[in-house]
Design an enzyme around this catalytic site. Structure first.
Site, mmCIF file in Angstrom:
data_model
loop_
_atom_site.group_PDB
_atom_site.id
_atom_site.type_symbol
_atom_site.label_atom_id
_atom_site.label_comp_id
_atom_site.label_asym_id
_atom_site.label_seq_id
_atom_site.Cartn_x
_atom_site.Cartn_y
_atom_site.Cartn_z
ATOM 1 N N ASP A 10 0.849 -1.185 0.000
ATOM 2 C CA ASP A 10 0.000 0.000 0.000
ATOM 3 C C ASP A 10 0.887 1.237 0.000
ATOM 4 O O ASP A 10 1.781 1.369 0.849
ATOM 5 C CB ASP A 10 -0.910 0.018 1.235
ATOM 6 C CG ASP A 10 -2.003 -1.041 1.168
ATOM 7 O OD1 ASP A 10 -2.063 -1.770 0.164
ATOM 8 O OD2 ASP A 10 -2.793 -1.136 2.131
ATOM 9 N N ASP A 132 -15.499 -2.875 -1.497
ATOM 10 C CA ASP A 132 -15.149 -2.668 -0.102
ATOM 11 C C ASP A 132 -16.440 -2.434 0.674
ATOM 12 O O ASP A 132 -17.289 -1.637 0.258
ATOM 13 C CB ASP A 132 -14.235 -1.452 0.051
ATOM 14 C CG ASP A 132 -13.030 -1.518 -0.887
ATOM 15 O OD1 ASP A 132 -12.524 -2.629 -1.099
ATOM 16 O OD2 ASP A 132 -12.620 -0.463 -1.391
#
Length: 240
Positions: A10, A132
């Protein structure tokens, strides 16, 4: 189909970080050399690497192209999938031009026909959609907003658009090392899509359980790798 593991990188301001439940203000920095981290995962045997441009997810357009390019160039032979800020066909095309194998569309799957156009142009093998969710409801804008749209309903819509693969992230479990939300994953695989599980994977036993769910084709490993809770080589040995 082989069950794949996707070690995660990330990116925030060019650094490798991990978030807690998707909160940008709760980021732990794990280094300033994303390419070096990619090499580490490749040496452990990774066939894929999952990269997220966190700044891109917040800003709505890619922000870490240089870091992504460096990752791709550092690990020839390892496939990279990239998400974060890919909200236009041009952004998807630019991501693929960096050398990534698969572009991940997020929020835009909920808005308009980007997923369908991307699949039509680049093919279903090069496009995935990230769904998500918190409490079964879709979260957007870098997980800042929770909508009234059920994750399973969005999955059906993207399947109708020609998408074959989704990354399903349960925000409540992400970065918590408390195990995946197996119940929600069971719901998602009923859509007939190939599901990559993300969030909460914290042990080899979690990976074994995920492999037993028909339709779950892989899992993303994040914090568990960075804290040493899971050894990547050992985890990969479970996957054949």
């Amino acid at each position: 189909m082989r069950f794949e593991l996707f070690p995660a990188i990330d990116l925030k301001a060019g650094q490798v970080v991990r978030l807690r439940q998707g909160r940008m203000d709760e980021a732990t920095v794990y280094g300033s050399d994303p390419a070096g981290v990619a090499v580490r995962w490749a040496r452990a045997g990774a066939r894929w690497i999952h990269v997220v441009d966190l700044d891109g997810a917040i800003q709505g357009r890619p922000q870490n192209a240089d870091a992504v390019r460096a990752i791709v160039e550092a690990v020839p032979g390892v496939r990279v999938q990239l998400g974060g800020g890919l909200r236009s066909l041009e952004a998807v095309e630019a991501a693929l031009a960096l050398g990534v194998s698969r572009a991940i569309i997020g929020t835009s799957a909920l808005e308009g026909d980007l997923a369908a156009r991307a699949v039509n142009r680049f093919g279903p093998d090069r496009i995935a959609v990230s769904i998500d969710a918190r409490g079964g409801l879709v979260a957007t804008r870098g997980w800042v907003e929770v909508t009234e749209v059920r994750a399973a309903d969005l999955a059906q819509r993207v399947r109708e658009a020609g998408v074959r693969t989704i990354i399903y992230t349960d925000i409540a479990t992400d970065g918590m090392l408390a195990g995946p939300n197996f119940a929600e994953l069971e719901v998602m695989v009923r859509t007939g899509l190939d599901v990559i599980a993300s969030g909460g994977v914290s042990s080899l036993e979690d990976i074994r359980r995920l492999r037993e769910i028909p339709g779950v084709v892989g899992a993303i490993l994040g914090k568990a790798l960075y804290t040493g809770a899971v050894d990547l080589a050992a985890a990969l040995s479970l996957c054949g």
